[in-house]
Design an enzyme around this catalytic site. Structure first.
Site, PDB file in Angstrom:
ATOM      1  N   PRO A   1       0.835  -1.202   0.000  1.00 36.25           N
ATOM      2  CA  PRO A   1       0.000   0.000   0.000  1.00 36.25           C
ATOM      3  C   PRO A   1       0.872   1.255   0.000  1.00 36.25           C
ATOM      4  O   PRO A   1       1.987   1.255   0.514  1.00 36.25           O
ATOM      5  CB  PRO A   1      -0.778  -0.117   1.314  1.00 36.25           C
ATOM      6  CG  PRO A   1       0.143  -0.877   2.218  1.00 36.25           C
ATOM      7  CD  PRO A   1       0.867  -1.833   1.319  1.00 36.25           C
ATOM      8  N   ASP A   2       0.345   2.302  -0.593  1.00 42.31           N
ATOM      9  CA  ASP A   2       1.029   3.596  -0.572  1.00 42.31           C
ATOM     10  C   ASP A   2      -0.017   4.657  -0.260  1.00 42.31           C
ATOM     11  O   ASP A   2      -0.741   4.518   0.710  1.00 42.31           O
ATOM     12  CB  ASP A   2       1.766   3.829  -1.890  1.00 42.31           C
ATOM     13  CG  ASP A   2       2.956   4.783  -1.740  1.00 42.31           C
ATOM     14  OD1 ASP A   2       3.106   5.393  -0.669  1.00 42.31           O
ATOM     15  OD2 ASP A   2       3.721   4.922  -2.702  1.00 42.31           O
ATOM     16  N   GLY A   3      -0.163   5.703  -1.081  1.00 44.62           N
ATOM     17  CA  GLY A   3      -1.100   6.778  -0.786  1.00 44.62           C
ATOM     18  C   GLY A   3      -2.547   6.323  -0.783  1.00 44.62           C
ATOM     19  O   GLY A   3      -2.909   5.349  -1.440  1.00 44.62           O
TER      20      GLY A   3
END
Length: 109
Positions: free
Chosen positions: A13-15
């Site tokens: 996951p990121d933003g």
């Protein structure tokens, strides 16, 4: 509390951002997608695939917040990989999702 366990193909996951229905949108770096998760059930309810793997962030915008803007990265990719991933580092606009984002809050300085 664990909200959602990413599948192998979703990578990391990121933003993230939230829509008006309270659902969580997560950019999957090295997964080439943005996923929509229901935080009440912990289930993925939508996947939007993009033409490059390094998806870094997402947010809603546009006149009525019905457009999603998604960023991607090209840093760390060698020339051979960049030749295979011509869209790396681009910003994408996604329309037709059927949901809207939440306007940002403004604070007085």
């Amino acid at each position: 509390k664990l909200l959602y366990h990413l599948e192998k193909e979703e990578q990391m996951p990121d933003g993230m951002c939230i829509d008006t229905e309270g659902k969580l949108w997560v950019a999957c770096i090295d997964g080439g997608r943005v996923i929509r998760i229901d935080p009440e059930t912990g289930k993925r309810i939508q996947t939007v695939r993009l033409p490059t793997p390094r998806i870094t962030s997402c947010c809603f915008g546009g006149k009525d917040y019905s457009e999603m803007y998604v960023t991607s990265a090209y840093d760390g990719l060698d020339e051979a990989t960049l030749a295979k991933e011509p869209h790396a580092g681009e910003i994408f606009k996604i329309t037709g999702l059927g949901v809207k984002g939440i306007p940002q809050n403004y604070y007085a300085a």
